[in-house]
Write a protein that holds these residues in place. Structure first.
Motif, PDB file in Angstrom:
ATOM      1  N   ARG A 159      47.637  45.972  34.211  1.00  0.00           N
ATOM      2  CA  ARG A 159      47.782  45.842  35.665  1.00  0.00           C
ATOM      3  C   ARG A 159      47.285  44.468  36.123  1.00  0.00           C
ATOM      4  NH1 ARG A 159      44.431  45.998  39.701  1.00  0.00           N
ATOM      5  NH2 ARG A 159      42.681  46.666  38.434  1.00  0.00           N
TER       6      ARG A 159
ATOM      7  N   GLN B  98      49.726  41.365  37.139  1.00  0.00           N
ATOM      8  CA  GLN B  98      49.627  40.951  38.545  1.00  0.00           C
ATOM      9  C   GLN B  98      49.312  39.450  38.622  1.00  0.00           C
ATOM     10  OE1 GLN B  98      46.946  43.161  41.241  1.00  0.00           O
ATOM     11  NE2 GLN B  98      46.364  41.224  42.144  1.00  0.00           N
TER      12      GLN B  98
ATOM     13  N   GLU C  49      52.215  25.930  37.065  1.00  0.00           N
ATOM     14  CA  GLU C  49      52.109  27.345  37.440  1.00  0.00           C
ATOM     15  C   GLU C  49      53.096  28.193  36.646  1.00  0.00           C
ATOM     16  OE1 GLU C  49      52.371  26.619  41.587  1.00  0.00           O
ATOM     17  OE2 GLU C  49      50.286  25.971  41.618  1.00  0.00           O
TER      18      GLU C  49
ATOM     19  N   LYS D 157      52.021  44.520  42.057  1.00  0.00           N
ATOM     20  CA  LYS D 157      51.527  43.633  43.116  1.00  0.00           C
ATOM     21  C   LYS D 157      51.470  42.196  42.594  1.00  0.00           C
ATOM     22  CE  LYS D 157      48.625  46.830  45.748  1.00  0.00           C
ATOM     23  NZ  LYS D 157      48.671  48.133  45.042  1.00  0.00           N
TER      24      LYS D 157
ATOM     25  N   SER E 259      48.217  38.428  47.426  1.00  0.00           N
ATOM     26  CA  SER E 259      48.532  38.460  48.860  1.00  0.00           C
ATOM     27  C   SER E 259      48.819  37.067  49.429  1.00  0.00           C
ATOM     28  CB  SER E 259      47.343  39.070  49.611  1.00  0.00           C
ATOM     29  OG  SER E 259      46.125  38.456  49.200  1.00  0.00           O
TER      30      SER E 259
ATOM     31  N   ALA F 225      41.170  30.410  43.172  1.00  0.00           N
ATOM     32  CA  ALA F 225      41.615  30.839  41.830  1.00  0.00           C
ATOM     33  C   ALA F 225      40.599  30.403  40.775  1.00  0.00           C
ATOM     34  CB  ALA F 225      43.000  30.255  41.527  1.00  0.00           C
TER      35      ALA F 225
ATOM     36  N   ASN G 235      37.498  32.497  40.733  1.00  0.00           N
ATOM     37  CA  ASN G 235      37.750  33.811  40.136  1.00  0.00           C
ATOM     38  C   ASN G 235      38.002  33.705  38.626  1.00  0.00           C
ATOM     39  OD1 ASN G 235      40.065  35.752  39.279  1.00  0.00           O
ATOM     40  ND2 ASN G 235      39.072  36.764  40.991  1.00  0.00           N
ATOM     41  N   GLN G 236      38.638  32.597  38.219  1.00  0.00           N
ATOM     42  CA  GLN G 236      39.128  32.530  36.839  1.00  0.00           C
ATOM     43  C   GLN G 236      38.163  31.908  35.848  1.00  0.00           C
ATOM     44  OE1 GLN G 236      43.638  32.517  38.541  1.00  0.00           O
ATOM     45  NE2 GLN G 236      43.099  30.838  37.213  1.00  0.00           N
TER      46      GLN G 236
ATOM     47  N   SER H  95      36.698  48.745  46.619  1.00  0.00           N
ATOM     48  CA  SER H  95      37.421  48.270  45.439  1.00  0.00           C
ATOM     49  C   SER H  95      37.356  49.352  44.351  1.00  0.00           C
ATOM     50  CB  SER H  95      36.765  46.972  44.946  1.00  0.00           C
ATOM     51  OG  SER H  95      37.098  46.757  43.603  1.00  0.00           O
TER      52      SER H  95
ATOM     53  N   ASN I 268      38.577  49.495  41.473  1.00  0.00           N
ATOM     54  CA  ASN I 268      38.573  49.069  40.060  1.00  0.00           C
ATOM     55  C   ASN I 268      37.329  48.302  39.626  1.00  0.00           C
ATOM     56  OD1 ASN I 268      41.340  49.974  39.477  1.00  0.00           O
ATOM     57  ND2 ASN I 268      41.879  48.453  41.019  1.00  0.00           N
TER      58      ASN I 268
ATOM     59  N   LYS J 212      35.766  42.006  34.505  1.00  0.00           N
ATOM     60  CA  LYS J 212      35.235  41.184  35.607  1.00  0.00           C
ATOM     61  C   LYS J 212      33.765  40.900  35.313  1.00  0.00           C
ATOM     62  CE  LYS J 212      37.159  42.536  40.039  1.00  0.00           C
ATOM     63  NZ  LYS J 212      37.373  43.612  41.016  1.00  0.00           N
TER      64      LYS J 212
ATOM     65  N   ASN K 268      34.088  41.315  43.747  1.00  0.00           N
ATOM     66  CA  ASN K 268      34.924  40.599  44.727  1.00  0.00           C
ATOM     67  C   ASN K 268      34.055  39.912  45.795  1.00  0.00           C
ATOM     68  OD1 ASN K 268      36.827  41.993  43.264  1.00  0.00           O
ATOM     69  ND2 ASN K 268      37.621  43.205  44.974  1.00  0.00           N
TER      70      ASN K 268
END
Ligand code: BYC
Length: 318
Positions: free
Chosen positions: A36, A40, A75, A106, A109, A132, A135-136, A205, A207, A217, A221
Motif C-alpha cells: 500500500r 502509493q 520523478e 491513493k 493529496s 518529501a 519524510n523520506q 492515523s 496505520n 515508519k 505524521n
C-alpha cells in the motif's frame, strides 16, 4: 520451520534493525502495508510529474526549462524504482496501474492542486520536495530492504529539487514587487497542502502504530509535520515573505513553533477524490495508459521476435 519460528525470526530482525528482504518470511499484514505505502508512493511520483510538467513549455528561460525538465524526469525515475520495489512483494506493475486508474489506490493529496503561476514551480520544489525529504530521509532506514535502498538515491535527487525550488523563490522574492507578490501568493496556496502531505494527525492515523512497531515508519505524521514547520518558518523569514498562518508562534517551553489548525475537511475531501484537480489528474494518467498501448504491444512483439530468433540460433548451433 513452523510459523511461530518464522515470526520469531522476523521479530528478531525488526528488533535488531536487520533489513527484511524479498525472500524472507513476513507477516501478511506487513506485506500488505508495504505494498500500500510503496505503491502509493510510486503513484505520487508519477502523478507528481503533471503539475510541474504543465510549466515546462512556459519556463521563463532556457536554463529554467532544462532544470525543470531534469526534475520531472527524476520523478519518473523515482516512480520506476518504487514500482520495482513494490513488485518484489508479489504485486505486478499492471495490477498497481489498474489500482491507480480505477481510483482504488491513493496518491499524495498535494498533486491535486493546480499550478497557476511560475512561482508555483519554486513553491513545489521548496515545500513539496522539502516535505518529501523530511519524510523520506528516515525511510532510508525503513525495515524493508528494497524500499530503503530506493530511498537513498531518491533523497539525493530530492535535495537537489528542494534547493532549485528555494532558488526560484529567492529570485522572485528579491525581484520586482510583482514578482515578490507572486512568490507570496504561491506560498499562501501551497503552505497548508504541504503540511497535509504528512497525513492525518497521529490520533487519526490507523496505520502509524503498526508501521512504527515494524520500523516501516521511524517518526509519526505529527512529529514530521512539526519538523517541517520548524525548518520552513526560518526559511520564509530569510526570503522576506510572511508565514500564511496568523497563529504561528515560537513556543519556548516546547522548543518548537506552535501553528494553526489544519483544515482536515479539505484533506479528507482531497484524498477521497474531490480535490480541485483529482479528476483531471486521473483522466490524464488513464489517457496516457490507453495511448501507450501500441508502444507496449510493439515492445512485446519485438521481445517475442528476439526470443524466437535466439531459440532458432541455439537449435541450429546444437
Ligand atoms: N495523501 O494511517 P495513515 C513526493 C492516507 S511524493 C493521500 O497516516 P500512513 C514527490 C493513507 O494512505 C509524496 N493519502 O497512513 C513526488 C491511508 O489510507 P488507506 C508521497 C494520504 O501510510 C514528486 C490514510 O490516509 N510520499 O515525494 O501510515 C514531486 C490514513 O493515513 C495522505 C510518500 O508516499 C496524503 N498526504 O502514513 C515532489 C512517502 N496521508 O490506504 C515530491 C511514503 C495519508 O489506509 N508514505 N493518506 O486508505 C508515507 O510516509 C506514509 O504513507 C504517509 C501516510 C505519511 C503519507
Amino acid at each position: 520451520m513452523s510459523t511461530i519460528d518464522f515470526q520469531e525470526q522476523f521479530d528478531h530482525k525488526i528488533d535488531n534493525d536487520i533489513s527484511i528482504e524479498p525472500r524472507d518470511w513476513m507477516p501478511d499484514d506487513y506485506r500488505k502495508t508495504l505494498i500500500r505505502q510503496i505503491s502509493q508512493h510510486a503513484h505520487s511520483e508519477i502523478v507528481g510529474m503533471l503539475p510541474e510538467g504543465n510549466w515546462i513549455t512556459r519556463a521563463p528561460s532556457l536554463r529554467r526549462k532544462a532544470v525543470l525538465l531534469a526534475k520531472v524526469q527524476d520523478e519518473a525515475g523515482h516512480g520506476l524504482y518504487l514500482y520495482s520495489a513494490a513488485e518484489t512483494l508479489g504485486i505486478t506493475r499492471d495490477q498497481m496501474y489498474e489500482q491507480l486508474h480505477t481510483g482504488k489506490a491513493k496518491y499524495s493529496s498535494i498533486f491535486n492542486y493546480p499550478t497557476l503561476t511560475w512561482a508555483d514551480m519554486g513553491a513545489i520544489g521548496w515545500l513539496v520536495d522539502g516535505a518529501a525529504i523530511m519524510n523520506q530521509v528516515p525511510l532510508c532506514r525503513t525495515s524493508y530492504g528494497p524500499y530503503a535502498r530506493a530511498m537513498v538515491r531518491v533523497c539525493k535527487e530530492e535535495s537537489f529539487h528542494q534547493r532549485q525550488g528555494f532558488e526560484v523563490m529567492m529570485q522572485l522574492a528579491k525581484g520586482t514587487p510583482v514578482q515578490k507578490k507572486m512568490a507570496q501568493d504561491a506560498l499562501n496556496r501551497w503552505w497548508w497542502p504541504a503540511l497535509m502531505m504528512f497525513g492525518p494527525t497521529d490520533d487519526n492515523s490507523p496505520n502509524t502504530a503498526k508501521s512504527m512497531r515494524w520500523r516501516i515508519k521511524r517518526f509519526t505524521n505529527d512529529e514530521l509535520r512539526q519538523k517541517m514547520v520548524d525548518v520552513t518558518v526560518e526559511q520564509i523569514r530569510l526570503l522576506g515573505l510572511t508565514v500564511p498562518d496568523k497563529d504561528i508562534k515560537w513556543n519556548e517551553a516546547r522548543g518548537h513553533y506552535d501553528f494553526g489548525v489544519i483544515n482536515w475537511d479539505e484533506f479528507y475531501a482531497v484524498i477521497s477524490g474531490n480535490g480541485p484537480c483529482n479528476k483531471e489528474r486521473l483522466e490524464t494518467r488513464r489517457k496516457a495508459w490507453e495511448e501507450g498501448q501500441w508502444v507496449r504491444d510493439a515492445a512485446m512483439a519485438h521481445a517475442k521476435k528476439r526470443a524466437a530468433r535466439k531459440a532458432d540460433e541455439q537449435s541450429k548451433a546444437a
